[in-house]
Design a protein around this motif. Structure first.
Motif, PDB file in Angstrom:
ATOM      1  N   ASP A 169       0.836  -1.199  -0.063  1.00 23.54           N
ATOM      2  CA  ASP A 169      -0.130   0.044  -0.123  1.00 23.54           C
ATOM      3  C   ASP A 169       0.943   1.216   0.260  1.00 23.54           C
ATOM      4  O   ASP A 169       0.538   2.176   0.795  1.00 23.54           O
ATOM      5  CB  ASP A 169      -0.798  -0.276   1.127  1.00 23.54           C
ATOM      6  CG  ASP A 169      -2.043   0.989   1.190  1.00 23.54           C
ATOM      7  OD1 ASP A 169      -2.493   1.320  -0.087  1.00 23.54           O
ATOM      8  OD2 ASP A 169      -2.497   1.537   1.966  1.00 23.54           O
ATOM      9  N   ARG A 170       1.881   1.196  -0.946  1.00 23.68           N
ATOM     10  CA  ARG A 170       2.842   2.260  -0.928  1.00 23.68           C
ATOM     11  C   ARG A 170       3.254   2.502  -2.428  1.00 23.68           C
ATOM     12  O   ARG A 170       3.374   1.220  -2.911  1.00 23.68           O
ATOM     13  CB  ARG A 170       4.070   2.230  -0.101  1.00 23.68           C
ATOM     14  CG  ARG A 170       4.026   2.073   1.568  1.00 23.68           C
ATOM     15  CD  ARG A 170       3.441   3.454   2.012  1.00 23.68           C
ATOM     16  NE  ARG A 170       3.263   3.245   3.552  1.00 23.68           N
ATOM     17  CZ  ARG A 170       2.096   2.988   4.271  1.00 23.68           C
ATOM     18  NH1 ARG A 170       1.209   2.318   3.703  1.00 23.68           N
ATOM     19  NH2 ARG A 170       2.198   3.062   5.478  1.00 23.68           N
ATOM     20  N   LYS A 171       3.758   3.406  -2.846  1.00 22.36           N
ATOM     21  CA  LYS A 171       4.189   3.719  -4.144  1.00 22.36           C
ATOM     22  C   LYS A 171       5.540   3.481  -4.163  1.00 22.36           C
ATOM     23  O   LYS A 171       6.360   3.488  -3.073  1.00 22.36           O
ATOM     24  CB  LYS A 171       4.386   5.179  -4.498  1.00 22.36           C
ATOM     25  CG  LYS A 171       2.800   5.586  -4.741  1.00 22.36           C
ATOM     26  CD  LYS A 171       2.773   7.270  -5.258  1.00 22.36           C
ATOM     27  CE  LYS A 171       1.426   7.455  -5.445  1.00 22.36           C
ATOM     28  NZ  LYS A 171       1.492   9.093  -5.946  1.00 22.36           N
ATOM     29  N   LEU A 172       5.949   2.641  -5.097  1.00 23.79           N
ATOM     30  CA  LEU A 172       7.458   2.102  -5.088  1.00 23.79           C
ATOM     31  C   LEU A 172       8.206   2.326  -6.590  1.00 23.79           C
ATOM     32  O   LEU A 172       7.422   2.212  -7.695  1.00 23.79           O
ATOM     33  CB  LEU A 172       7.660   0.633  -4.903  1.00 23.79           C
ATOM     34  CG  LEU A 172       7.536   0.209  -3.397  1.00 23.79           C
ATOM     35  CD1 LEU A 172       7.513  -1.285  -3.716  1.00 23.79           C
ATOM     36  CD2 LEU A 172       8.286   0.687  -2.430  1.00 23.79           C
ATOM     37  N   SER A 173       9.479   2.696  -6.621  1.00 25.41           N
ATOM     38  CA  SER A 173      10.306   2.759  -7.713  1.00 25.41           C
ATOM     39  C   SER A 173      11.351   1.641  -7.574  1.00 25.41           C
ATOM     40  O   SER A 173      11.393   0.973  -6.594  1.00 25.41           O
ATOM     41  CB  SER A 173      10.900   4.076  -8.150  1.00 25.41           C
ATOM     42  OG  SER A 173      11.699   4.326  -6.839  1.00 25.41           O
ATOM     43  N   HIS A 174      11.950   1.222  -8.801  1.00 24.24           N
ATOM     44  CA  HIS A 174      12.774   0.163  -8.805  1.00 24.24           C
ATOM     45  C   HIS A 174      14.039   0.353  -7.966  1.00 24.24           C
ATOM     46  O   HIS A 174      14.450   1.250  -8.238  1.00 24.24           O
ATOM     47  CB  HIS A 174      13.142  -0.177 -10.209  1.00 24.24           C
ATOM     48  CG  HIS A 174      13.735  -1.790 -10.512  1.00 24.24           C
ATOM     49  ND1 HIS A 174      14.844  -1.921  -9.726  1.00 24.24           N
ATOM     50  CD2 HIS A 174      13.418  -2.759 -10.999  1.00 24.24           C
ATOM     51  CE1 HIS A 174      15.030  -3.167 -10.106  1.00 24.24           C
ATOM     52  NE2 HIS A 174      14.499  -3.698 -10.982  1.00 24.24           N
ATOM     53  N   PRO A 175      14.273  -0.438  -7.024  1.00 19.54           N
ATOM     54  CA  PRO A 175      15.619  -0.240  -6.273  1.00 19.54           C
ATOM     55  C   PRO A 175      16.613  -0.876  -6.682  1.00 19.54           C
ATOM     56  O   PRO A 175      17.246  -1.736  -6.148  1.00 19.54           O
ATOM     57  CB  PRO A 175      14.901  -0.941  -4.878  1.00 19.54           C
ATOM     58  CG  PRO A 175      14.060  -1.985  -5.191  1.00 19.54           C
ATOM     59  CD  PRO A 175      13.494  -1.361  -6.402  1.00 19.54           C
ATOM     60  N   SER A 176      16.966   0.072  -7.745  1.00 22.32           N
ATOM     61  CA  SER A 176      18.091  -0.626  -8.292  1.00 22.32           C
ATOM     62  C   SER A 176      19.661  -0.309  -7.409  1.00 22.32           C
ATOM     63  O   SER A 176      19.832   0.932  -7.503  1.00 22.32           O
ATOM     64  CB  SER A 176      18.469  -0.215  -9.784  1.00 22.32           C
ATOM     65  OG  SER A 176      19.738  -0.329 -10.264  1.00 22.32           O
ATOM     66  N   LEU A 177      20.293  -1.393  -7.182  1.00 21.82           N
ATOM     67  CA  LEU A 177      21.752  -1.070  -6.425  1.00 21.82           C
ATOM     68  C   LEU A 177      22.980  -1.190  -7.236  1.00 21.82           C
ATOM     69  O   LEU A 177      24.048  -1.438  -6.858  1.00 21.82           O
ATOM     70  CB  LEU A 177      21.892  -1.670  -5.293  1.00 21.82           C
ATOM     71  CG  LEU A 177      20.552  -1.375  -4.278  1.00 21.82           C
ATOM     72  CD1 LEU A 177      20.801  -2.504  -2.859  1.00 21.82           C
ATOM     73  CD2 LEU A 177      20.540  -0.067  -3.718  1.00 21.82           C
ATOM     74  N   ALA A 178      22.614  -1.369  -8.772  1.00 19.60           N
ATOM     75  CA  ALA A 178      23.703  -1.615  -9.620  1.00 19.60           C
ATOM     76  C   ALA A 178      25.124  -0.564  -9.515  1.00 19.60           C
ATOM     77  O   ALA A 178      26.022  -1.172  -9.626  1.00 19.60           O
ATOM     78  CB  ALA A 178      23.226  -1.670 -11.078  1.00 19.60           C
ATOM     79  N   PRO A 179      24.608   0.747  -9.246  1.00 18.08           N
ATOM     80  CA  PRO A 179      25.858   1.687  -9.036  1.00 18.08           C
ATOM     81  C   PRO A 179      26.760   1.184  -7.907  1.00 18.08           C
ATOM     82  O   PRO A 179      27.862   1.857  -7.902  1.00 18.08           O
ATOM     83  CB  PRO A 179      25.268   2.991  -8.813  1.00 18.08           C
ATOM     84  CG  PRO A 179      23.631   2.802  -9.500  1.00 18.08           C
ATOM     85  CD  PRO A 179      23.471   1.399  -9.209  1.00 18.08           C
ATOM     86  N   ARG A 266      17.555   7.563  -1.428  1.00 19.99           N
ATOM     87  CA  ARG A 266      17.431   8.502  -2.458  1.00 19.99           C
ATOM     88  C   ARG A 266      16.361   8.100  -3.305  1.00 19.99           C
ATOM     89  O   ARG A 266      15.538   8.788  -3.939  1.00 19.99           O
ATOM     90  CB  ARG A 266      18.910   8.608  -2.897  1.00 19.99           C
ATOM     91  CG  ARG A 266      18.825   9.492  -4.184  1.00 19.99           C
ATOM     92  CD  ARG A 266      20.186   9.549  -4.831  1.00 19.99           C
ATOM     93  NE  ARG A 266      20.464   8.177  -5.838  1.00 19.99           N
ATOM     94  CZ  ARG A 266      19.882   8.077  -6.957  1.00 19.99           C
ATOM     95  NH1 ARG A 266      19.219   8.999  -7.482  1.00 19.99           N
ATOM     96  NH2 ARG A 266      20.213   6.854  -7.511  1.00 19.99           N
ATOM     97  N   LEU A 267      16.391   6.731  -3.629  1.00 21.73           N
ATOM     98  CA  LEU A 267      15.435   6.083  -4.676  1.00 21.73           C
ATOM     99  C   LEU A 267      14.173   6.069  -4.254  1.00 21.73           C
ATOM    100  O   LEU A 267      13.141   6.254  -4.761  1.00 21.73           O
ATOM    101  CB  LEU A 267      16.080   4.816  -4.875  1.00 21.73           C
ATOM    102  CG  LEU A 267      17.360   4.485  -5.605  1.00 21.73           C
ATOM    103  CD1 LEU A 267      17.819   3.074  -5.926  1.00 21.73           C
ATOM    104  CD2 LEU A 267      17.178   5.296  -6.998  1.00 21.73           C
ATOM    105  N   LEU A 268      13.933   5.530  -2.899  1.00 22.10           N
ATOM    106  CA  LEU A 268      12.601   5.213  -2.441  1.00 22.10           C
ATOM    107  C   LEU A 268      11.785   6.195  -1.339  1.00 22.10           C
ATOM    108  O   LEU A 268      10.837   6.228  -1.071  1.00 22.10           O
ATOM    109  CB  LEU A 268      12.488   3.826  -1.841  1.00 22.10           C
ATOM    110  CG  LEU A 268      13.175   2.484  -2.644  1.00 22.10           C
ATOM    111  CD1 LEU A 268      12.760   1.311  -2.069  1.00 22.10           C
ATOM    112  CD2 LEU A 268      12.254   2.581  -3.870  1.00 22.10           C
ATOM    113  N   GLY A 269      12.735   7.197  -0.720  1.00 24.07           N
ATOM    114  CA  GLY A 269      12.450   7.898   0.319  1.00 24.07           C
ATOM    115  C   GLY A 269      11.269   9.095  -0.210  1.00 24.07           C
ATOM    116  O   GLY A 269      11.300   9.324  -1.474  1.00 24.07           O
ATOM    117  N   PRO A 270      10.559   9.470   0.551  1.00 22.10           N
ATOM    118  CA  PRO A 270       9.506  10.502   0.151  1.00 22.10           C
ATOM    119  C   PRO A 270      10.237  11.964  -0.219  1.00 22.10           C
ATOM    120  O   PRO A 270      11.098  12.167   0.289  1.00 22.10           O
ATOM    121  CB  PRO A 270       8.488  10.610   1.590  1.00 22.10           C
ATOM    122  CG  PRO A 270       9.581  10.231   2.518  1.00 22.10           C
ATOM    123  CD  PRO A 270      10.660   9.325   2.217  1.00 22.10           C
ATOM    124  N   GLY A 271       9.468  12.331  -1.280  1.00 29.34           N
ATOM    125  CA  GLY A 271       9.975  13.592  -1.759  1.00 29.34           C
ATOM    126  C   GLY A 271      11.469  13.553  -2.119  1.00 29.34           C
ATOM    127  O   GLY A 271      12.187  14.768  -1.998  1.00 29.34           O
TER     128      GLY A 271
END
Length: 271
Positions: A169-179, A266-271
């Protein structure tokens, strides 16, 4: 006559507990095993109880000569509360009450709240959040499983991300840690006593694996900065923002845990 596999969680928990203790008939055990083949959450629950039982027995043996004291009495009370939360109180009340409970309290109180007898923490606050304990357990059970560590492979995770987000029940972007040199192995969803939890498993160039745990942030809880803990050889970093609770688990350094936490924030945090 064999027992029917119950649909209710409480009844299923009781049956899984009996299975973990070897108290079922061969027919009943076979029926439970068939259910486990189709129910990953039940498999995780059974594995958790088996690990809990082994750790409690090991801690009890190691602390058999520990003298009673005001400290262990306080730990005994905390352990009793933790065991009640985890559904173990009924199993331990008889054989481990009194001196037996004092015997294991000093070493097991933190474990009983979740998953370990040897946590080291950089602050004096206890117990640890339940999602952290659940996440460590998931890492222990699934991260190094060579057969089926995840439900969704790395390739399938992108397509499953909306489903995972809906479960949390939350918005998610892809948590890529490739860098950071960590390639995604895949993802699985877990059901815990506190609600849904997502586990993203990563692997570095040497084959070492790391779990990123995501759980919905409770509305009545404040955000919290990154904290570090240790269980055995695993390091754990965990924090909360206003949307999600996070944990990172791996056999690695505090520096890498912090770098991963900063990238995830940075990827998933709000705002």
């Amino acid at each position: 006559m064999t027992r029917q596999i119950p649909a209710a969680d409480a009844d299923l928990d009781a049956l899984l507990m009996a299975h973990a203790d070897g108290q079922l008939s061969p027919e009943e055990a076979a029926e439970v095993e068939a259910r486990l083949e189709q129910d990953p959450d039940a498999r995780a629950t059974l594995s958790a109880w088996c690990m809990q039982g082994a750790a409690i027995r090991a801690a009890a043996d190691a602390l058999d000569t520990a003298p009673p004291s005001l400290r262990t009495a306080a730990l005994e009370r905390e352990l009793a509360r933790a065991l009640q939360r985890q559904g173990w109180r009924a199993r331990l009340m008889g054989p481990m009450m009194g001196a037996g409970l004092r015997r294991i309290a000093a070493g097991v109180v933190l474990f009983a709240a979740g998953w370990g007898a040897h946590w080291i923490h950089d602050a004096a606050t206890t117990p640890y959040p339940g999602y952290v304990a659940e996440g460590l357990g998931a890492h222990q059970v699934f991260a190094n499983d060579l057969l089926r560590p995840v439900e969704f492979t790395a390739e399938a995770t992108e397509g499953a991300l909306d489903w995972v987000a809906a479960k949390l029940d939350r918005k998610l972007s892809h948590p890529s840690l490739a860098p950071l040199g960590l390639e995604l192995v895949g993802t699985r969803m877990l059901g815990t006593r506190e609600g849904p939890m997502a586990q993203f498993i990563y692997e570095d160039a040497d084959g070492h694996r790391m779990s990123l745990i995501l759980a919905p942030h409770p509305e009545n809880m404040p955000a919290a900065p990154l904290r570090m803990a240790r269980w055995g050889e695993d390091r754990v970093g965990y924090w909360r923002d206003t949307q999600l609770d996070y944990a990172v688990v791996a056999q690695t350094s505090d520096m890498q845990i912090q770098a991963v936490a900063e990238e995830v924030a940075r990827l998933l945090g709000p705002g």
